[in-house]
Structure formats: C-alpha cells, structure tokens
Design a protein around this motif. Sequence first.
Motif, mmCIF file in Angstrom:
data_model
loop_
_atom_site.group_PDB
_atom_site.id
_atom_site.type_symbol
_atom_site.label_atom_id
_atom_site.label_comp_id
_atom_site.label_asym_id
_atom_site.label_seq_id
_atom_site.Cartn_x
_atom_site.Cartn_y
_atom_site.Cartn_z
ATOM 1 N N ALA A 163 49.081 51.657 48.877
ATOM 2 C CA ALA A 163 48.228 52.830 48.752
ATOM 3 C C ALA A 163 46.761 52.413 48.871
ATOM 4 O O ALA A 163 46.429 51.229 48.867
ATOM 5 C CB ALA A 163 48.484 53.540 47.416
ATOM 6 N N TRP A 164 45.889 53.392 48.928
ATOM 7 C CA TRP A 164 44.462 53.091 49.102
ATOM 8 C C TRP A 164 43.910 52.296 47.936
ATOM 9 O O TRP A 164 43.040 51.440 48.110
ATOM 10 C CB TRP A 164 43.681 54.396 49.267
ATOM 11 N N TYR A 165 44.422 52.555 46.722
ATOM 12 C CA TYR A 165 43.888 51.833 45.576
ATOM 13 C C TYR A 165 44.337 50.383 45.559
ATOM 14 O O TYR A 165 43.679 49.529 44.955
ATOM 15 C CB TYR A 165 44.261 52.537 44.273
ATOM 16 N N HIS A 166 45.462 50.060 46.230
ATOM 17 C CA HIS A 166 45.852 48.657 46.357
ATOM 18 C C HIS A 166 44.833 47.906 47.207
ATOM 19 O O HIS A 166 44.439 46.777 46.882
ATOM 20 C CB HIS A 166 47.236 48.549 46.987
ATOM 21 N N VAL A 167 44.415 48.518 48.309
ATOM 22 C CA VAL A 167 43.401 47.900 49.166
ATOM 23 C C VAL A 167 42.088 47.742 48.412
ATOM 24 O O VAL A 167 41.416 46.707 48.494
ATOM 25 C CB VAL A 167 43.203 48.743 50.443
ATOM 26 N N LEU A 168 41.711 48.776 47.643
ATOM 27 C CA LEU A 168 40.474 48.713 46.871
ATOM 28 C C LEU A 168 40.526 47.591 45.844
ATOM 29 O O LEU A 168 39.544 46.847 45.674
ATOM 30 C CB LEU A 168 40.226 50.055 46.187
ATOM 31 N N MET A 169 41.653 47.436 45.162
ATOM 32 C CA MET A 169 41.781 46.375 44.175
ATOM 33 C C MET A 169 41.698 44.998 44.837
ATOM 34 O O MET A 169 41.113 44.067 44.287
ATOM 35 C CB MET A 169 43.103 46.533 43.415
ATOM 36 N N PHE A 170 42.284 44.861 46.015
ATOM 37 C CA PHE A 170 42.229 43.582 46.721
ATOM 38 C C PHE A 170 40.788 43.247 47.115
ATOM 39 O O PHE A 170 40.331 42.105 46.939
ATOM 40 C CB PHE A 170 43.118 43.624 47.957
ATOM 41 N N VAL A 171 40.071 44.233 47.654
ATOM 42 C CA VAL A 171 38.683 44.000 48.054
ATOM 43 C C VAL A 171 37.832 43.661 46.838
ATOM 44 O O VAL A 171 36.997 42.743 46.866
ATOM 45 C CB VAL A 171 38.135 45.227 48.798
ATOM 46 N N TRP A 172 38.029 44.406 45.737
ATOM 47 C CA TRP A 172 37.266 44.121 44.518
ATOM 48 C C TRP A 172 37.576 42.721 44.002
ATOM 49 O O TRP A 172 36.669 41.961 43.635
ATOM 50 C CB TRP A 172 37.590 45.142 43.441
ATOM 51 N N GLY A 173 38.859 42.339 43.974
ATOM 52 C CA GLY A 173 39.227 41.015 43.487
ATOM 53 C C GLY A 173 38.649 39.903 44.345
ATOM 54 O O GLY A 173 38.198 38.872 43.827
#
Length: 236
Positions: free
Chosen positions: A57-67
């Motif tokens: 989902a979009w929040y998985h991508v966001l979490m990866f970028v943030w991490g």
Amino acid sequence: VRIVPLRGGTIPNLSALRRDLREPSRECREAIGSGAVAGSEWVSHVKANCSDSPTVAWYHVLMFVWGAGAGLGLLVHWRGRRELVDLRRSLVSASPRADQALADVVRGAGVRPRLRVSATLDAPCVIRYDTIALPDRCDRELSDDELRAVLAHEVAHVGRWDVAWLAGFRVLAACLWLQPLNRVALRGFLDASELACDDWALARTRRPLGLARSISRVAEWALTPRAPLEGGVGMA
C-alpha cells in the motif's frame, strides 16, 4: 483433491483455487484439502478473505522512504561522532598559562571542565560534556584577555549542556527529516546558543574588546577547517 458435486450442477475447480491463493491461511488449506466446499460463493469468499498474500500500500512505500532517510541521517550523525572520538586521541594537556586562564574563568561558576589542546583544530570547541579543546595556536597567538574570552565562551557551552542538547536535536532532525523546519530549528538553536555564550563570556570577563578580538581571530582560523566538528559546539 475431492470434487464434490454441488446442488445446481456447479463444480468448483479446487486446483485453480489453490493456484489463485499464493499464501493461503491454515484454515483455508484445511478446507480446500478436505473438499468442504459449499458452493461458488464460498470460493469467492475464500479468495477475498482467507488469503494471507501480502499487499503493498502507499503507506508501506512511505514508511520505507522515511526509514531510508532516517537511517542515512543517523549514519551521518554517527560518523561525525566517530570523527570526534578520533580527535580525542590527538589531544594533549594544555600549557600552565591556559590552565590558569581557565581557573580564573570558572572560579565560582559551578563547572570544572577539562582543557585539552590539539594541533588539528582550527577553532575552540566543546567535544564532550566536560572537555574543552583548543587549537594549539590559542596559547601562542592570543593575548590574556582574548584567551580568557575564548575559554569563557566554551565554559558557557559546558554549563548549558549544549553538546547533549545538540546531539539530541540532531538525532530528532535525522529521524523526522520529512519535516524541513526541523533543520531550521536546529540552526536557530546553534545561533541562539552562540549568542547566549557570548553574553555569558562578556559578563564573566568584562572585557568586550578582548571578546570581539577573539571572535575575529577564531573566524580567521576557521576559514578552512581541518577537523570536522559535527558532534561538537564552539566558536563557529
């Protein structure tokens, strides 16, 4: 696989159902293995609700970028701290003149920092909560008033615990790098701490000309810094 004829003549293809479910749950596997299928609606229910297949989902991508960004920022901060550790190995004891100037500054101030000297530094700084590091040229080129002003400025950093605050703020800015105003706040903290330490040094030494001259001399030395000060605070 047992194929069970259903009321109405519909025969679900369990093999196709197995292929569709890439990672079926345990209950789903047991149901398919036993052939306990009630009808085509049950097959649709299994496909919709009984699969453990991962989805992005979009929040998985966001979490990866943030991490990834936070990890990079923390790595840069860690490298700066490691460079300070290497710098500590080059420190030597200060001269009796510098030690006496420090004793005059801290008398009655409630702090007792250690004073060390390094040939690789271009600017005075606090590299640890209780350690002041000076360039070796401070003792050779600064007058007594200028040397006391420099030491008073660094003692103020020690008394304010600016090294610990700076480390915490840099970790916070690295972890929350998505908010650009954190970098602005960090720069504001550095500027405010320098002004506060100048005020304390002026009140302590009561030599405004000595403080002004010391700031000017340090600015000349720091035009081409040879030692990174990512983890320390001092006269910039």
